[in-house]
Design a protein around this motif. Structure first.
Motif, mmCIF file in Angstrom:
data_model
loop_
_atom_site.group_PDB
_atom_site.id
_atom_site.type_symbol
_atom_site.label_atom_id
_atom_site.label_comp_id
_atom_site.label_asym_id
_atom_site.label_seq_id
_atom_site.Cartn_x
_atom_site.Cartn_y
_atom_site.Cartn_z
ATOM 1 N N GLU A 50 1.026 -1.130 -0.115
ATOM 2 C CA GLU A 50 0.109 0.113 -0.039
ATOM 3 C C GLU A 50 1.118 1.271 -0.028
ATOM 4 O OE1 GLU A 50 -3.852 1.429 2.507
ATOM 5 O OE2 GLU A 50 -3.428 -0.695 2.478
ATOM 6 N N ASN A 51 1.769 1.350 0.845
ATOM 7 C CA ASN A 51 2.888 2.424 0.883
ATOM 8 C C ASN A 51 3.520 2.626 -0.350
ATOM 9 O OD1 ASN A 51 2.117 2.750 3.551
ATOM 10 N ND2 ASN A 51 3.813 1.807 4.315
ATOM 11 N N ARG A 52 3.960 1.635 -0.944
ATOM 12 C CA ARG A 52 4.644 1.818 -2.293
ATOM 13 C C ARG A 52 3.822 2.415 -3.429
ATOM 14 N NH1 ARG A 52 7.976 3.169 -5.243
ATOM 15 N NH2 ARG A 52 9.286 2.044 -6.772
ATOM 16 N N GLN A 54 1.026 4.132 -2.980
ATOM 17 C CA GLN A 54 0.805 5.427 -2.600
ATOM 18 C C GLN A 54 1.939 6.237 -3.095
ATOM 19 O OE1 GLN A 54 -2.232 6.714 -1.652
ATOM 20 N NE2 GLN A 54 -1.257 8.390 -2.640
ATOM 21 N N SER A 55 2.965 5.839 -2.975
ATOM 22 C CA SER A 55 4.169 6.808 -3.551
ATOM 23 C C SER A 55 4.200 6.855 -4.889
ATOM 24 C CB SER A 55 5.665 6.354 -2.820
ATOM 25 O OG SER A 55 6.005 5.188 -3.363
#
Length: 121
Positions: A50-52, A54-55
């Motif tokens: 999820e973080n990747r 979003q980036s």
């Protein structure tokens, strides 16, 4: 044979993931599925958490850059069927095929398919 045109392939390569992602969210949520399920499907296909993800959205990467950085699930080749008028398993341009894999998974999610079957288990 599902032949895509070079123009079609170029257009897909230059599109940003960020421009398409909100449509994926709307499509699945309208059908009672969740953003979490969408993340699960995208992570299964690409390896992005999820973080990747979003980036990549924040960086406005193109689909070309998106899939260049992805680790495609080896079972992605089990994704078959027609999406946007093309039979995904017959698309010869790798990037276009990968984008259509993603479209197909989102479509299956929106159509209420069970997660196990979407994730080709």
């Amino acid at each position: 044979m599902s032949m895509t045109t070079p123009e079609h392939d170029a257009r897909i390569a230059k599109m940003t993931f960020a421009s398409v992602y909100p449509h994926y969210v709307t499509k699945v949520e309208k059908k009672g599925r969740t953003k979490e399920e969408l993340f699960q499907v995208i992570e299964w296909l690409t390896g992005f958490d999820e973080n990747r993800l979003q980036s990549l959205i924040d960086d406005k990467v193109t689909f070309q850059q998106f899939f260049d950085q992805a680790t495609l699930n080896p079972n992605a080749k089990l994704i078959k069927g027609v999406i946007c008028g093309y039979r995904v398993e017959e698309i010869t341009t790798p990037l276009t095929q990968q984008v259509r894999y993603l479209d197909k998974l989102v479509d299956e999610l929106a159509r209420g398919k069970k997660m196990e079957s979407i994730l080709r288990k």
